[in-house]
Design a protein around this motif. Structure first.
Motif, PDB file in Angstrom:
ATOM      1  N   TYR A  53       0.854  -1.194   0.095  1.00  0.00           N
ATOM      2  CA  TYR A  53       0.276   0.103  -0.087  1.00  0.00           C
ATOM      3  C   TYR A  53       0.863   1.081   0.060  1.00  0.00           C
ATOM      4  O   TYR A  53       0.781   2.147  -0.905  1.00  0.00           O
ATOM      5  N   TYR A  54       1.787   1.243   1.000  1.00  0.00           N
ATOM      6  CA  TYR A  54       2.557   2.472   1.100  1.00  0.00           C
ATOM      7  C   TYR A  54       3.646   2.756  -0.148  1.00  0.00           C
ATOM      8  O   TYR A  54       3.673   3.931  -0.569  1.00  0.00           O
ATOM      9  N   ASP A  55       3.998   1.814  -0.548  1.00  0.00           N
ATOM     10  CA  ASP A  55       4.837   1.793  -2.034  1.00  0.00           C
ATOM     11  C   ASP A  55       4.078   2.104  -2.970  1.00  0.00           C
ATOM     12  O   ASP A  55       4.464   3.257  -3.704  1.00  0.00           O
ATOM     13  N   SER A  56       2.729   1.902  -3.153  1.00  0.00           N
ATOM     14  CA  SER A  56       1.964   2.334  -4.123  1.00  0.00           C
ATOM     15  C   SER A  56       1.766   3.923  -4.170  1.00  0.00           C
ATOM     16  O   SER A  56       1.677   4.699  -4.897  1.00  0.00           O
ATOM     17  N   ARG A  81      -6.337   5.289   9.511  1.00  0.00           N
ATOM     18  CA  ARG A  81      -5.642   4.063   9.194  1.00  0.00           C
ATOM     19  C   ARG A  81      -4.378   4.495   8.668  1.00  0.00           C
ATOM     20  O   ARG A  81      -3.543   3.741   8.779  1.00  0.00           O
ATOM     21  N   VAL A  82      -4.316   5.411   7.854  1.00  0.00           N
ATOM     22  CA  VAL A  82      -3.299   5.666   7.089  1.00  0.00           C
ATOM     23  C   VAL A  82      -2.465   7.219   7.311  1.00  0.00           C
ATOM     24  O   VAL A  82      -1.583   7.740   6.860  1.00  0.00           O
ATOM     25  N   LEU A  86       1.173   8.547   6.109  1.00  0.00           N
ATOM     26  CA  LEU A  86       0.974   9.473   4.668  1.00  0.00           C
ATOM     27  C   LEU A  86       1.470  10.898   5.121  1.00  0.00           C
ATOM     28  O   LEU A  86       2.167  11.307   4.296  1.00  0.00           O
ATOM     29  N   ARG A  87       0.998  11.352   6.218  1.00  0.00           N
ATOM     30  CA  ARG A  87       1.737  12.975   6.465  1.00  0.00           C
ATOM     31  C   ARG A  87       3.276  12.665   6.483  1.00  0.00           C
ATOM     32  O   ARG A  87       3.765  13.797   5.970  1.00  0.00           O
ATOM     33  N   ASP A 122     -12.632  12.146   8.479  1.00  0.00           N
ATOM     34  CA  ASP A 122     -11.385  12.216   7.620  1.00  0.00           C
ATOM     35  C   ASP A 122     -10.751  13.369   7.609  1.00  0.00           C
ATOM     36  O   ASP A 122     -10.850  14.318   8.174  1.00  0.00           O
ATOM     37  N   THR A 123      -9.441  12.889   7.244  1.00  0.00           N
ATOM     38  CA  THR A 123      -8.485  14.200   7.015  1.00  0.00           C
ATOM     39  C   THR A 123      -8.110  14.289   5.680  1.00  0.00           C
ATOM     40  O   THR A 123      -7.883  13.481   4.904  1.00  0.00           O
TER      41      THR A 123
END
Length: 185
Positions: A53-56, A81-82, A86-87, A122-123
């Motif tokens: 997920y994070y590589d994508s 969750r992410v 992601l930040r 959500d953010t």
């Protein structure tokens, strides 16, 4: 160069189209999968591992940075969750100084949890490459061109009816997202 083009499609498709046309974007809004592990029909939010997920996301965000013009901005819609990773990833890719704001989108739906605080927001992370980034809080969506827009149905396909709805609705101040037509007050 065509101005005010709106893409309602996967990031890879929009980035590829911009590259083929030799153009850069002033603004990018991403509503990526939230790593829920579910298949929603219109998109599959299942990944084999957190790293996949994070590589994508890293590939997409690096592509976005390369596609933005010198005063470009990016908004990324995520959930709890992410959010943290992601930040940090966006700080690394765009630079900490590019961070402008964390927008909280609070909503009311469903019931209340009895064993924890309810997850009712959500953010949206907002980054801009310069202090000259364009910002128009109200916006004029009537100026958008939808020639390159790709409204998506539940199967992930563009339908003529959705494309026509986008044209009709944009003349009344609304935009089109992957989930259909959304009103912007």
């Amino acid at each position: 160069m065509e101005h005010n083009v709106y893409y309602a499609c996967g990031a890879e498709e929009a980035l590829g189209d911009l590259a083929r046309r030799g153009e850069r974007a002033q603004l990018c809004y991403l509503d990526p999968p939230f790593w829920t592990g579910r298949d929603f029909g219109a998109y599959d939010d299942r990944f084999s591992s957190p790293n996949e997920y994070y590589d994508s996301m890293a590939r997409i965000l690096q592509g976005v940075k390369g596609a933005l013009d010198e005063n470009g901005s990016v908004f990324v819609h995520i959930d709890e969750r992410v959010h943290a990773r992601l930040r940090l990833m966006m700080d690394e890719i765009f630079g900490e100084r590019a961070f402008r704001n964390e927008i909280i989108w609070a909503y009311r739906s469903g019931g209340r949890a009895r064993t924890h605080f309810s997850r009712k927001h959500d953010t949206i992370l907002y980054y801009a490459l310069s202090h000259k980034a364009f910002f128009d809080q109200l916006g004029d969506l009537r100026a958008l061109s939808v020639q390159s827009a790709r409204p998506i149905d539940a199967a992930g396909h563009v339908t003529a009816a959705q494309h026509q709805a986008a044209d009709d609705q944009l003349s009344h101040g609304v935009g089109v997202g992957a989930g259909g037509v959304e009103h912007h007050d």
